[in-house]
Write an enzyme that holds these catalytic residues in place. Structure first.
Site, PDB file in Angstrom:
ATOM      1  N   ILE A  18       3.812 -11.135 -47.843  1.00  0.00           N
ATOM      2  CA  ILE A  18       4.517 -10.852 -49.093  1.00  0.00           C
ATOM      3  C   ILE A  18       5.466 -12.002 -49.431  1.00  0.00           C
ATOM      4  O   ILE A  18       6.324 -11.879 -50.277  1.00  0.00           O
ATOM      5  CB  ILE A  18       5.309  -9.519 -48.961  1.00  0.00           C
ATOM      6  CG1 ILE A  18       6.236  -9.544 -47.724  1.00  0.00           C
ATOM      7  CG2 ILE A  18       4.336  -8.348 -48.856  1.00  0.00           C
ATOM      8  CD1 ILE A  18       7.076  -8.285 -47.552  1.00  0.00           C
ATOM      9  N   ASP A  19       5.296 -13.142 -48.711  1.00  0.00           N
ATOM     10  CA  ASP A  19       6.299 -14.206 -48.803  1.00  0.00           C
ATOM     11  C   ASP A  19       6.030 -15.284 -49.852  1.00  0.00           C
ATOM     12  O   ASP A  19       6.889 -16.126 -50.117  1.00  0.00           O
ATOM     13  CB  ASP A  19       6.491 -14.865 -47.420  1.00  0.00           C
ATOM     14  CG  ASP A  19       5.177 -15.373 -46.825  1.00  0.00           C
ATOM     15  OD1 ASP A  19       4.303 -15.852 -47.577  1.00  0.00           O
ATOM     16  OD2 ASP A  19       5.020 -15.280 -45.585  1.00  0.00           O
TER      17      ASP A  19
ATOM     18  N   CYS B 257      19.687  -2.502 -67.653  1.00  0.00           N
ATOM     19  CA  CYS B 257      19.625  -1.182 -68.330  1.00  0.00           C
ATOM     20  C   CYS B 257      20.240  -0.082 -67.453  1.00  0.00           C
ATOM     21  O   CYS B 257      20.317   1.061 -67.871  1.00  0.00           O
ATOM     22  CB  CYS B 257      18.180  -0.836 -68.687  1.00  0.00           C
ATOM     23  SG  CYS B 257      17.221  -0.166 -67.303  1.00  0.00           S
TER      24      CYS B 257
ATOM     25  N   HIS C 185      -0.493  -6.740 -50.170  1.00  0.00           N
ATOM     26  CA  HIS C 185       0.708  -5.919 -49.989  1.00  0.00           C
ATOM     27  C   HIS C 185       1.839  -6.299 -50.948  1.00  0.00           C
ATOM     28  O   HIS C 185       2.990  -5.966 -50.702  1.00  0.00           O
ATOM     29  CB  HIS C 185       1.179  -6.003 -48.533  1.00  0.00           C
ATOM     30  CG  HIS C 185       0.215  -5.357 -47.576  1.00  0.00           C
ATOM     31  ND1 HIS C 185       0.219  -5.578 -46.219  1.00  0.00           N
ATOM     32  CD2 HIS C 185      -0.799  -4.486 -47.789  1.00  0.00           C
ATOM     33  CE1 HIS C 185      -0.756  -4.877 -45.646  1.00  0.00           C
ATOM     34  NE2 HIS C 185      -1.391  -4.221 -46.580  1.00  0.00           N
TER      35      HIS C 185
ATOM     36  N   CYS D  72      19.195  -3.023 -62.648  1.00  0.00           N
ATOM     37  CA  CYS D  72      18.753  -3.714 -63.858  1.00  0.00           C
ATOM     38  C   CYS D  72      19.889  -3.711 -64.876  1.00  0.00           C
ATOM     39  O   CYS D  72      20.800  -2.878 -64.789  1.00  0.00           O
ATOM     40  CB  CYS D  72      17.544  -2.973 -64.416  1.00  0.00           C
ATOM     41  SG  CYS D  72      16.898  -3.612 -65.959  1.00  0.00           S
TER      42      CYS D  72
ATOM     43  N   THR E  91      -3.207 -12.149 -37.772  1.00  0.00           N
ATOM     44  CA  THR E  91      -3.028 -10.721 -38.060  1.00  0.00           C
ATOM     45  C   THR E  91      -3.445  -9.907 -36.844  1.00  0.00           C
ATOM     46  O   THR E  91      -4.428 -10.240 -36.179  1.00  0.00           O
ATOM     47  CB  THR E  91      -3.816 -10.272 -39.308  1.00  0.00           C
ATOM     48  OG1 THR E  91      -3.803  -8.835 -39.379  1.00  0.00           O
ATOM     49  CG2 THR E  91      -5.254 -10.763 -39.327  1.00  0.00           C
TER      50      THR E  91
END
Ligand code: NAD
Length: 240
Positions: free
Chosen positions: A105-106, A152, A121, A150, A190
């Site tokens: 996820i890097d 908002c 992922h 956020c 992995t």
């Protein structure tokens, strides 16, 4: 050079349809710890096990604690691609490699120059407001205090697949297609224990399944070639 590495080098020279499938071990030489090595995150002591903290239900129940762990242990904004990321980008540029499928996820494959990267992922670099959908980059999350909000007022969630969450089906389907048609499938860094991603190996129909890992995996027996070592060092030697 070992005879296994010579073999891989020869296969790569002869192919223009290589697919790479990797995990956290691809980025350990960039200074990002994996989960299951002895010095990985699962062997460090926390109040809760990492699988619990980075699960969907924990995130919903306890976002402060989730973000404390996530920010301290999973965000590495200064990490740089290593020789494995760079070699894969080069093979794609040479027209040999079709795609990188990653559980990471890097974002380091993209930093290295890879273009066709399927992030099974998700990515720490994409974060979105759960109320209005506005996207935020990594630095916003790194610099925010507590649970990032956020403009908002909504809560921002990383576009990362947490435990208990499903994978994006279009990305998985694309990954299956790449693997099904691959001449060489190289799997590296992995533990092949996180499903459904690890099950992708079942779609490979060729006879050049290569596993590069520094420890044994449950799939070693299925590989046509097993190279034991650090993946950055392996690629650095092979690309010389
Ligand atoms: P894992 O931690 O389960 O396994 C990593 C494997 O890589 C182990 O078998 C280990 O022996 C091997 N390894 C470690 N360093 C290596 C190196 N230099 N060369 C060769 N092999 C090496 O990781 P996984 O299988 O990817 O599954 C864990 C989950 O963790 C994934 O879903 C992923 O999303 C997430 N994760 C991602 C990152 C990241 O983005 N860099 C980091 C940690 C965890």
């Amino acid at each position: 050079m070992t005879k296994e590495l010579e073999q891989l080098k020869q296969w790569i020279e002869e192919s223009d349809n290589i697919v790479f499938f990797g995990g956290a071990g691809v980025s350990t030489e960039s200074g990002i710890p994996d989960f299951r090595s002895v010095d990985g995150l699962y062997n460090q002591q926390y109040k809760y096990p990492p699988e619990t903290i980075i699960s969907h239900s924990f995130y919903v129940r306890n976002p402060e604690e989730f973000y404390r762990f996530y920010r301290n242990k999973m965000l590495f904004p200064d990490a740089k691609p290593n020789a494995a990321h760079l070699a894969l980008a080069k093979l794609e540029e040479q027209g040999k490699l079709k795609a990188v499928l990653t559980q990471n996820i890097d974002g380091l494959h993209q930093d290295a120059g890879s273009r066709e990267v399927l992030e099974l992922h998700g990515s720490v670099r994409r974060n979105y407001c759960t109320r209005c959908g506005k996207f935020y980059g990594l630095s916003y999350i790194v610099n925010a205090d507590g649970v990032p909000k956020c403009e908002c007022g909504g809560t921002i969630k990383p576009d990362v697949v947490l435990y208990e969450e499903g994978l994006d089906q279009r990305t998985m389907q694309k990954a299956v297609n790449y693997i099904r048609h691959a001449d060489i499938l190289i799997i590296g860094g992995t533990s092949l224990t996180v499903y459904p991603a690890a099950g992708l190996i079942d779609y490979y129909r060729g006879h050049k399944l290569v596993l590069i890992n520094k420890s044994v995996t449950p799939m070693d027996g299925r590989a046509d070639l097993v190279i034991s070592g650090k993946i950055g060092e392996v690629f650095a030697e092979m690309m010389q």
